[in-house]
Design a protein around this motif. Structure first.
Motif, PDB file in Angstrom:
ATOM      1  N   PHE A  18      40.008  44.391  32.712  1.00  0.00           N
ATOM      2  CA  PHE A  18      38.495  44.077  32.912  1.00  0.00           C
ATOM      3  C   PHE A  18      37.517  45.294  33.121  1.00  0.00           C
ATOM      4  O   PHE A  18      37.917  46.337  33.519  1.00  0.00           O
ATOM      5  N   ASN A  22      33.066  42.093  34.928  1.00  0.00           N
ATOM      6  CA  ASN A  22      34.015  41.001  35.136  1.00  0.00           C
ATOM      7  C   ASN A  22      34.456  40.828  36.622  1.00  0.00           C
ATOM      8  O   ASN A  22      34.579  39.717  37.202  1.00  0.00           O
ATOM      9  N   GLU A  75      35.248  31.641  38.188  1.00  0.00           N
ATOM     10  CA  GLU A  75      36.628  32.721  38.022  1.00  0.00           C
ATOM     11  C   GLU A  75      37.086  32.580  36.539  1.00  0.00           C
ATOM     12  O   GLU A  75      37.126  33.656  36.027  1.00  0.00           O
ATOM     13  N   ILE A  79      36.889  35.694  33.817  1.00  0.00           N
ATOM     14  CA  ILE A  79      38.260  36.166  32.901  1.00  0.00           C
ATOM     15  C   ILE A  79      37.628  36.169  31.446  1.00  0.00           C
ATOM     16  O   ILE A  79      38.282  37.012  30.536  1.00  0.00           O
TER      17      ILE A  79
END
Length: 86
Positions: A18, A22, A75, A79
């Motif tokens: 990430f 992120n 969350e 992602i």
């Protein structure tokens, strides 16, 4: 001499799945989840023979679980977030 130059040019860079954004959004999601679990705590009684109706407060029944679910939603968004896309 050509091999030495190629070896110098091929320095492996650290590989992260990430981007920085992120991870920032993930930390926000973790903080919201932790806040939800903190709001769920308490309300019990030291004496098992005494019932404390505070365990069924609005904060523990409605607010805290909604914060936990919101944190999990954040969350999932973190992602799936693609910071390279403009």
């Amino acid at each position: 001499m050509g091999e030495q130059k190629r070896k110098q040019e091929q320095k492996p860079e650290p590989y992260f799945i990430f981007e920085k954004k992120n991870y920032q959004v993930m930390l926000i999601g973790i903080a919201v989840i932790a806040l939800g679990f903190l709001l769920m705590t308490g309300g019990g009684s030291d004496d098992p023979e005494v019932f404390n109706p505070e365990i069924y407060s609005w904060r523990r029944i409605r607010l805290a679980p909604m914060l936990v679910l919101l944190g999990f939603g954040i969350e999932v968004y973190a992602i799936l977030l693609n910071p390279k896309k403009k």
